[in-house]
Design a protein around this motif. Structure first.
Motif, PDB file in Angstrom:
ATOM      1  N   SER A 201       0.837  -1.203   0.000  1.00 38.38           N
ATOM      2  CA  SER A 201       0.000   0.000   0.000  1.00 38.38           C
ATOM      3  C   SER A 201       0.868   1.248   0.000  1.00 38.38           C
ATOM      4  O   SER A 201       0.593   2.214  -0.720  1.00 38.38           O
ATOM      5  N   ARG A 202       1.912   1.240   0.801  1.00 40.01           N
ATOM      6  CA  ARG A 202       2.816   2.387   0.855  1.00 40.01           C
ATOM      7  C   ARG A 202       3.594   2.533  -0.452  1.00 40.01           C
ATOM      8  O   ARG A 202       3.790   3.641  -0.943  1.00 40.01           O
ATOM      9  N   ALA A 203       4.023   1.402  -1.023  1.00 39.94           N
ATOM     10  CA  ALA A 203       4.805   1.453  -2.258  1.00 39.94           C
ATOM     11  C   ALA A 203       3.970   1.945  -3.434  1.00 39.94           C
ATOM     12  O   ALA A 203       4.464   2.695  -4.291  1.00 39.94           O
ATOM     13  N   LEU A 204       2.695   1.542  -3.483  1.00 41.05           N
ATOM     14  CA  LEU A 204       1.827   1.949  -4.587  1.00 41.05           C
ATOM     15  C   LEU A 204       1.155   3.291  -4.329  1.00 41.05           C
ATOM     16  O   LEU A 204       0.580   3.888  -5.229  1.00 41.05           O
ATOM     17  N   GLY A 205       1.191   3.743  -3.086  1.00 40.49           N
ATOM     18  CA  GLY A 205       0.599   5.031  -2.770  1.00 40.49           C
ATOM     19  C   GLY A 205      -0.909   5.017  -2.694  1.00 40.49           C
ATOM     20  O   GLY A 205      -1.556   6.040  -2.936  1.00 40.49           O
ATOM     21  N   ARG A 206      -1.498   3.870  -2.354  1.00 38.58           N
ATOM     22  CA  ARG A 206      -2.947   3.810  -2.199  1.00 38.58           C
ATOM     23  C   ARG A 206      -3.322   2.699  -1.226  1.00 38.58           C
ATOM     24  O   ARG A 206      -2.538   1.782  -0.983  1.00 38.58           O
ATOM     25  N   ASN A 207      -4.505   2.793  -0.675  1.00 38.49           N
ATOM     26  CA  ASN A 207      -4.992   1.836   0.311  1.00 38.49           C
ATOM     27  C   ASN A 207      -5.475   0.570  -0.388  1.00 38.49           C
ATOM     28  O   ASN A 207      -6.443   0.607  -1.139  1.00 38.49           O
ATOM     29  N   LEU A 208      -4.801  -0.560  -0.141  1.00 40.37           N
ATOM     30  CA  LEU A 208      -5.194  -1.822  -0.760  1.00 40.37           C
ATOM     31  C   LEU A 208      -6.253  -2.566   0.044  1.00 40.37           C
ATOM     32  O   LEU A 208      -6.805  -3.554  -0.443  1.00 40.37           O
ATOM     33  N   VAL A 209      -6.521  -2.105   1.258  1.00 39.34           N
ATOM     34  CA  VAL A 209      -7.521  -2.772   2.098  1.00 39.34           C
ATOM     35  C   VAL A 209      -8.924  -2.293   1.754  1.00 39.34           C
ATOM     36  O   VAL A 209      -9.880  -3.082   1.764  1.00 39.34           O
ATOM     37  N   ARG A 210      -9.062  -1.009   1.425  1.00 41.11           N
ATOM     38  CA  ARG A 210     -10.384  -0.439   1.175  1.00 41.11           C
ATOM     39  C   ARG A 210     -11.180  -1.206   0.115  1.00 41.11           C
ATOM     40  O   ARG A 210     -12.358  -1.497   0.331  1.00 41.11           O
ATOM     41  N   PRO A 211     -10.575  -1.565  -1.031  1.00 43.68           N
ATOM     42  CA  PRO A 211     -11.355  -2.329  -2.020  1.00 43.68           C
ATOM     43  C   PRO A 211     -11.838  -3.683  -1.503  1.00 43.68           C
ATOM     44  O   PRO A 211     -12.887  -4.175  -1.924  1.00 43.68           O
ATOM     45  N   MET A 212     -11.080  -4.307  -0.575  1.00 41.81           N
ATOM     46  CA  MET A 212     -11.497  -5.593  -0.022  1.00 41.81           C
ATOM     47  C   MET A 212     -12.682  -5.424   0.913  1.00 41.81           C
ATOM     48  O   MET A 212     -13.389  -6.372   1.227  1.00 41.81           O
ATOM     49  N   ILE A 213     -12.915  -4.183   1.372  1.00 42.17           N
ATOM     50  CA  ILE A 213     -14.056  -3.901   2.240  1.00 42.17           C
ATOM     51  C   ILE A 213     -15.236  -3.379   1.438  1.00 42.17           C
ATOM     52  O   ILE A 213     -16.361  -3.862   1.591  1.00 42.17           O
ATOM     53  N   ARG A 214     -14.987  -2.417   0.557  1.00 40.50           N
ATOM     54  CA  ARG A 214     -16.064  -1.753  -0.170  1.00 40.50           C
ATOM     55  C   ARG A 214     -16.363  -2.365  -1.513  1.00 40.50           C
ATOM     56  O   ARG A 214     -17.430  -2.150  -2.077  1.00 40.50           O
ATOM     57  N   GLY A 215     -15.418  -3.101  -2.072  1.00 48.12           N
ATOM     58  CA  GLY A 215     -15.613  -3.630  -3.407  1.00 48.12           C
ATOM     59  C   GLY A 215     -15.175  -2.654  -4.462  1.00 48.12           C
ATOM     60  O   GLY A 215     -14.430  -1.718  -4.196  1.00 48.12           O
ATOM     61  N   ARG A 216     -15.648  -2.881  -5.655  1.00 44.46           N
ATOM     62  CA  ARG A 216     -15.211  -2.072  -6.808  1.00 44.46           C
ATOM     63  C   ARG A 216     -15.589  -0.610  -6.631  1.00 44.46           C
ATOM     64  O   ARG A 216     -16.684  -0.282  -6.234  1.00 44.46           O
ATOM     65  N   SER A 217     -14.635   0.256  -6.934  1.00 48.17           N
ATOM     66  CA  SER A 217     -14.876   1.686  -6.832  1.00 48.17           C
ATOM     67  C   SER A 217     -15.858   2.128  -7.898  1.00 48.17           C
ATOM     68  O   SER A 217     -15.856   1.618  -9.010  1.00 48.17           O
ATOM     69  N   ARG A 218     -16.695   3.050  -7.537  1.00 48.39           N
ATOM     70  CA  ARG A 218     -17.690   3.555  -8.489  1.00 48.39           C
ATOM     71  C   ARG A 218     -17.151   4.803  -9.158  1.00 48.39           C
ATOM     72  O   ARG A 218     -16.559   5.642  -8.515  1.00 48.39           O
TER      73      ARG A 218
END
Length: 218
Positions: A201-218
């Motif tokens: 998450s730090r290396a890519l600069g984004r939260n990788l956990v959020r999609p596993m909770i919320r699903g696909r971003s709208r």
């Protein structure tokens, strides 16, 4: 810190960057978090051999079977063919992580895929050894047995003892040892998994956990 590894638009696509994939469908999210909760509860809360412990164990078996089926019939990103185990690719990905040159994958990255398979194999060992230890009896049968003993009916234990004598006790002992080792190993793997997610998450600069909770971003 390197930013997200977005890819540029290809032929026939509109200009600009293409957002990284967000492949976690509802079944993947359900099995992921349900397995995590079940492992934590059975390790730290329930008493080994209790009806609740066995119920959760059977629930884990159902979740593992569901994910197995989903790996063949689910969306492309959830299928095993989208993230086959590849030790060479895993080492290359880890080297890229050290160099800060990560890229996005349509499903699990190679290191994540290796961890997923390790977790599934360990979970299968836990479930299989648990079945051997309980003689394959269902949680309902175990609960009825405990209720009968509590009511003073010891005949059920005599019957089960006779059945136990017909099985190889050495196999049951080995299954118990395997169960304990696998139960501890899956916690170690889970901690490594969490650490990997934090680092990526730090290396890519984004939260990788959020999609596993919320699903696909709208």
């Amino acid at each position: 810190m390197p930013g997200p590894a977005f890819r540029t638009a290809g032929p026939g696509e509109t200009g600009g960057a293409i957002a990284p994939p967000d492949p976690w469908d509802p079944v993947v999210r359900l099995t992921h978090w349900s397995v995590a909760l079940a492992v934590v509860v059975n390790h730290f809360v329930t008493r080994p051999g209790s009806a609740a412990h066995v119920w959760i164990g059977w629930g884990l078996m159902a979740l593992l079977l569901l994910r197995l089926v989903w790996g063949f019939v689910g969306p492309h990103e959830a299928r095993f063919s989208a993230f086959p185990p590849d030790p060479r690719a895993t080492m290359s990905h880890l080297a890229d992580l050290v160099r800060g040159r990560l890229r996005d994958y349509p499903s699990h990255n190679p290191a994540g895929a290796a961890m997923v398979y390790a977790l599934w194999i360990t979970l299968a060992a836990i479930v299989g050894s648990g079945l051997v230890m309980t003689g394959g009896r269902s949680p309902i049968a175990i609960a009825e047995e405990k209720a009968a003993v509590a009511a003073g009916d010891w005949s059920v234990l005599v019957d089960n003892a006779a059945e136990e004598g017909e099985r190889d006790r050495t196999d049951a002992r080995i299954a118990g040892e395997l169960h304990d080792v696998a139960a501890n190993l899956i916690l170690v793997l889970a901690l490594l998994h969490v650490a990997g997610v934090v680092i990526e998450s730090r290396a890519l600069g984004r939260n990788l956990v959020r999609p596993m909770i919320r699903g696909r971003s709208r």
